[in-house]
Motif scaffolding. Structure first.
Motif, PDB file in Angstrom:
ATOM      1  N   UNK A 143       0.826  -1.214   0.000  1.00  0.00           N
ATOM      2  CA  UNK A 143       0.000   0.000   0.000  1.00  0.00           C
ATOM      3  C   UNK A 143       0.861   1.264   0.000  1.00  0.00           C
ATOM      4  N   UNK A 144       1.953   1.225   0.766  1.00  0.00           N
ATOM      5  CA  UNK A 144       2.858   2.380   0.791  1.00  0.00           C
ATOM      6  C   UNK A 144       3.458   2.632  -0.591  1.00  0.00           C
ATOM      7  N   UNK A 145       3.619   1.560  -1.358  1.00  0.00           N
ATOM      8  CA  UNK A 145       4.222   1.684  -2.688  1.00  0.00           C
ATOM      9  C   UNK A 145       3.210   2.112  -3.746  1.00  0.00           C
ATOM     10  N   UNK A 146       2.036   1.505  -3.753  1.00  0.00           N
ATOM     11  CA  UNK A 146       1.070   1.764  -4.835  1.00  0.00           C
ATOM     12  C   UNK A 146       0.026   2.801  -4.476  1.00  0.00           C
ATOM     13  N   UNK A 147      -0.066   3.159  -3.195  1.00  0.00           N
ATOM     14  CA  UNK A 147      -1.055   4.146  -2.774  1.00  0.00           C
ATOM     15  C   UNK A 147      -2.344   3.488  -2.290  1.00  0.00           C
ATOM     16  N   UNK A 158      -1.280   8.896  -2.989  1.00  0.00           N
ATOM     17  CA  UNK A 158      -0.017   8.564  -2.353  1.00  0.00           C
ATOM     18  C   UNK A 158       0.705   7.501  -3.164  1.00  0.00           C
ATOM     19  N   UNK A 159       1.563   6.769  -2.510  1.00  0.00           N
ATOM     20  CA  UNK A 159       2.343   5.762  -3.228  1.00  0.00           C
ATOM     21  C   UNK A 159       3.505   6.388  -3.951  1.00  0.00           C
ATOM     22  N   UNK A 160       4.391   5.546  -4.466  1.00  0.00           N
ATOM     23  CA  UNK A 160       5.633   6.043  -5.061  1.00  0.00           C
ATOM     24  C   UNK A 160       5.673   5.868  -6.577  1.00  0.00           C
ATOM     25  N   UNK A 161       4.600   5.341  -7.175  1.00  0.00           N
ATOM     26  CA  UNK A 161       4.569   5.165  -8.628  1.00  0.00           C
ATOM     27  C   UNK A 161       4.764   6.529  -9.304  1.00  0.00           C
ATOM     28  N   UNK A 223       1.930  10.382   2.553  1.00  0.00           N
ATOM     29  CA  UNK A 223       1.073  10.281   1.380  1.00  0.00           C
ATOM     30  C   UNK A 223       0.992  11.614   0.647  1.00  0.00           C
ATOM     31  N   UNK A 224       0.880  12.705   1.396  1.00  0.00           N
ATOM     32  CA  UNK A 224       0.826  14.040   0.782  1.00  0.00           C
ATOM     33  C   UNK A 224       2.190  14.418   0.193  1.00  0.00           C
ATOM     34  N   UNK A 225       3.256  14.004   0.864  1.00  0.00           N
ATOM     35  CA  UNK A 225       4.593  14.246   0.315  1.00  0.00           C
ATOM     36  C   UNK A 225       4.750  13.548  -1.032  1.00  0.00           C
ATOM     37  N   UNK A 226       4.255  12.319  -1.091  1.00  0.00           N
ATOM     38  CA  UNK A 226       4.313  11.573  -2.345  1.00  0.00           C
ATOM     39  C   UNK A 226       3.568  12.312  -3.452  1.00  0.00           C
TER      40      UNK A 226
END
Length: 345
Positions: A143-147, A158-161, A223-226
């Motif tokens: 979840x942290x990766x894909x949002x 969010x997420x890092x994609x 999430x907002x930073x992402x």
């Protein structure tokens, strides 16, 4: 249309197309597949399950083509009226299907999409590794990766994609600082230009109390930073790629006229034009109004050489975010003098 107007037209289109590509990837992800692979310790499989494919950025590819075509048309449109020895008007045209133009565009497109895709893969791998190392379970890590899906919009947030490896490292460091409980480390969050300032009060309260932030608060902050960094990433991709497309097309447009025999290379001079404000690199500010031949290069004080602003062959630190351009001056007087001498002979 002026060069500034070209930038103002096509930059937003490329930025929107980049976001469209990221959304396409996020919306196609089946979370359970990613989780299952992480549970087996299969990082490669988890990344493959996210389908970080170049085809997701087809809209970005099309937007780049449009910018390239517009840049070439703009270049020939700036050329003054010229008449041949019989007095007929010389017609300047840019052919986007010209073989050389097609090769340049294909290389620009391939380089852009390949870089974005590969950088995503590296960044996602780093994010997954960091999540597992800090003890997050596979679901939390995924979840942290894909949002996470916003129940109102139905879209993942969010997420890092879409983020670069460097951006993900920067955000992961912010996460660790906020969870540390160390006031000095937590204060560093308040220096981040891409933070959501609505969380400042929460962070300041934790600093004052000397306590680490709650995990759920950190998750919302990160999430907002992402999201903010993704917007910044899209803007920088759009600025850099638009500049490369416009600069390359304009250069090729002039060369097409030379190859067609409508003008001679020795009569063409290109002049560097700075964007003219405080955001211009000092190395580019020094180049303002300098001129070279059509085949010449501009030499930055850094030692880098550029055929034109946005030159894809130049170092990235010389072209990222650049807003300069070149104008092309044709020495028609010299050309006419040569023509008359030839006729007299």
């Amino acid at each position: 249309m002026t060069f500034e107007e070209l930038l103002n037209t096509y930059e937003p289109r490329l930025a929107a197309a980049f976001r469209e590509g990221v959304e396409a990837i996020k919306s196609a992800i089946v979370l359970q597949r990613v989780i299952e692979r992480l549970e087996r310790g299969d990082l490669n499989g988890a990344i493959e399950a996210m389908m970080l494919e170049p085809e997701a950025f087809s809209a970005l590819d099309l937007a780049l083509q449009e910018a390239f075509n517009a840049g070439g048309i703009n270049a020939v449109g700036e050329l003054p009226t010229v008449r041949d020895p019989e007095g007929a008007k010389v017609v300047f045209r840019f052919g986007v299907r010209n073989p050389e133009a097609e090769t340049i565009l294909r290389e620009l497109s391939s380089s852009m999409v390949t870089h974005i895709t590969e950088d995503q893969r590296q960044g996602v791998r780093y994010a997954l590794e960091q999540g597992l190392q800090r003890g997050a379970n596979p679901r939390q890590t995924a979840l942290d990766a894909v949002g996470r899906v916003n129940r109102v919009t139905g879209k993942r947030e969010g997420g890092v994609i879409g983020l670069t490896h460097r951006q993900i490292e920067y955000i992961e460091r912010a996460r660790q600082n906020l969870l540390s409980g160390d006031p000095d480390l937590m204060k560093k969050y308040l220096d981040l230009t891409t933070r959501d300032k609505r969380f400042d009060r929460t962070v300041l309260a934790a600093i004052r109390d000397g306590k680490a932030l709650k995990a759920e608060d950190v998750q919302r902050i990160v999430s907002r930073l992402n999201d903010n960094n993704l917007r910044l990433r899209g803007e920088m991709v759009a600025r850099t790629e638009t500049m490369m497309a416009l600069g390359s097309a304009r250069d090729n447009a002039i060369r097409q006229q030379i190859n067609a025999g409508k003008i001679e290379a020795r009569d063409v001079v290109k002049i560097w034009r700075s964007a003219g404000d405080s955001r211009v690199r000092h190395t580019h500010r020094a180049l303002n109004n300098t001129s070279v031949s059509i085949d010449g290069v501009f030499i930055s004080s850094s030692g880098a050489t550029l055929r034109y602003p946005g030159d894809p062959r130049a170092p990235i630190n010389e072209i990222s975010g650049c807003r300069c351009h070149v104008t092309y001056k044709i020495d028609y007087i010299g050309a006419v003098e040569r023509r008359f001498r030839a006729e007299a002979a």
